[in-house]
Design a protein around this motif. Structure first.
Motif, PDB file in Angstrom:
ATOM      1  N   THR A 104       1.015  -1.314  -0.204  1.00 26.24           N
ATOM      2  CA  THR A 104      -0.039  -0.142   0.053  1.00 26.24           C
ATOM      3  C   THR A 104       0.586   0.895  -0.341  1.00 26.24           C
ATOM      4  O   THR A 104       2.118   1.367   0.715  1.00 26.24           O
ATOM      5  CB  THR A 104      -0.804  -0.068   0.575  1.00 26.24           C
ATOM      6  N   GLY A 138      -5.543   2.906  -2.610  1.00 29.26           N
ATOM      7  CA  GLY A 138      -5.075   3.808  -2.479  1.00 29.26           C
ATOM      8  C   GLY A 138      -4.570   4.584  -2.633  1.00 29.26           C
ATOM      9  O   GLY A 138      -5.088   6.377  -2.056  1.00 29.26           O
ATOM     10  N   ARG A 425      -3.453  -2.205  -8.258  1.00 31.21           N
ATOM     11  CA  ARG A 425      -2.302  -1.459  -8.019  1.00 31.21           C
ATOM     12  C   ARG A 425      -1.148  -1.876  -8.774  1.00 31.21           C
ATOM     13  O   ARG A 425      -0.479  -1.131  -8.314  1.00 31.21           O
ATOM     14  CB  ARG A 425      -1.968  -2.463  -6.568  1.00 31.21           C
TER      15      ARG A 425
END
Length: 435
Positions: A104, A138, A425
């Motif tokens: 993250t 995120g 991601r």
């Protein structure tokens, strides 16, 4: 910046000498420098194919970037495409497309994802899925179109389908050196098409490229442009299902059992339709469908086979896109036929319509794609054997078992990768590494 004129620069029979004297902008210089390392573009071949360019004395790199890409000219030789793609074809199978999961991010970057409000509806889909994935990864991701404020502050800007975005009415205001060199481009087109050619200067001039096609991504890397591969994964769901098509005649023609809201978890044998295909007409598809006609006539099929149209899929056609997804989710088999010689991994039919709706994908043989394997996630055969494959998968006991196995494996992969949000991601990690 004459190379980016929204009205598409005319062929250079007039004013060629004047254009040849024009100094290249900083953006053009970047693109021209990068393209010299790009193996698919051969200036000698370009001049041979486009004899009028040679006759007026313009340098081929400059002409290709300023005019050729936007005039519908052939900029790459098909045999050269085949040769260079063939040299890297094995890499897609071996490539660890589903890269190890990234951590993250330590910060929450703001990312603006732009698409053309007047463009192809599929591109809106891609943009929405990217924004959703980046948020889950995120980032503070927002969706915008060409009507938004050009100067909006952000950490990263991604322009989806630049061949559409910069040409639709207000997209012209975004065509500046500052925007092009500070933005990432999301490339959605196959390398042999005129749409890719129209994107090509923007890709070369950009900060980096997120490419939905592995092979074009690997080749573009040669130019020095930072690149990453990305295949949207919305998870197991019916794409674009909004019920906007219920009054459409093509919906009313469906059997009553195929009008209910579909369930992507339905087993294949429980589905009301045998076969679904959606696509634009092409000579290759005409031949393949004609060869399969007697077999298709024996089954309950839904085909949306539209005339080729270079314009965006918008307006009333959007309901047909939603209807296609509805039909695929009611079908045992979602068929994929390549439109030409280039057997690209067709994300829309193979992943979006087929795998994500829980249908079995049957496709012509084509280029491998990272993360998906023939015989594991989808079925593959030569076009001349398509009719026999359809009969085998729908009627023979061992064929039915194989269809169920492959379909379940595809659904499991789609669900798993969506759950961990691996693709988005990876894109976020790429953006942050190249900020």
């Amino acid at each position: 910046m004459r190379w980016l004129k929204s009205d598409r620069a005319p062929k250079i029979a007039k004013g060629a000498a004047e254009h040849a004297k024009d100094p290249l902008s900083a953006t053009i210089k970047t693109a021209a420098r990068r393209v010299t390392n790009y193996s698919l573009f051969d200036p000698g071949v370009y001049l041979r194919i486009n004899a009028d360019v040679a006759s007026v004395g313009m340098e081929p790199y400059e002409h290709m970037l300023k005019y050729g890409c936007f005039e519908g000219r052939q900029i790459f030789d098909p045999l050269r495409i085949a040769k260079h793609v063939g040299q890297i074809v094995g890499e897609a199978s071996d490539h660890q497309a589903l890269q190890p999961l990234t951590d993250t991010p330590s910060r929450r970057p703001k990312i603006v994802v732009l698409y053309s409000a007047l463009g192809n509806f599929f591109m809106h889909n891609v943009a929405m899925q990217l924004v959703s994935g980046l948020r889950r990864a995120g980032a503070d991701a927002v969706l915008r179109d060409e009507n938004s404020e050009v100067g909006e502050a952000c950490d990263h800007r991604i322009i989806v389908a630049p061949h559409e975005f910069f040409y639709q009415t207000r997209g012209a205001k975004w065509r500046t050196d500052q925007i092009l060199t500070s933005s990432f481009m999301l490339s959605t087109e196959q390398i042999q098409t005129s749409w890719y050619a129209e994107s090509f200067p923007y890709l070369l001039a950009s900060k980096g490229v997120v490419d939905m096609y592995f092979h074009s991504m690997r080749l573009l890397e040669q130019s020095g442009v930072p690149c990453t591969h990305y295949v949207p994964n919305p998870g197991l769901e019916v794409a674009n299902f909004d019920g906007s098509f219920v009054e459409h005649p093509l919906f009313k023609a469906l059997p009553s059992s195929a009008k209910a809201v579909p369930n992507v978890e339905d087993e294949l044998q429980e589905r009301a339709l045998d076969l679904c295909f959606v696509g634009a007409e092409s000579p290759h598809r005409d031949k393949t469908l004609a060869r399969c006609a007697s077999t298709l006539a024996k089954h309950r099929c839904y085909f949306y086979y539209r005339r080729l149209n270079r314009g965006p899929i918008a307006g009333s056609d959007r309901s047909l896109v939603s209807l296609a997804a509805h039909a695929s989710a009611h079908s045992k088999i979602t068929l994929n036929l390549h439109r030409d010689f280039f057997g690209a991994f067709e994300w829309f039919r193979i992943v979006q319509l087929g795998m994500c709706s829980g249908s079995l994908v049957l496709t012509e043989r084509g280029l491998p794609a990272p993360g998906f394997k023939a015989g594991v996630h989808y079925m593959e055969c030569d076009a001349r054997h398509m009719a026999e494959a359809i009969d085998w998968l729908l009627h023979e006991p061992d064929g039915k078992l194989e269809a169920q196995k492959v379909r379940r494996q595809a659904s499991a992969t789609i669900a798993s990768d969506h759950a961990v949000n691996r693709q988005a991601r990876g894109v976020l990690a790429f953006l942050e590494a190249n900020r």
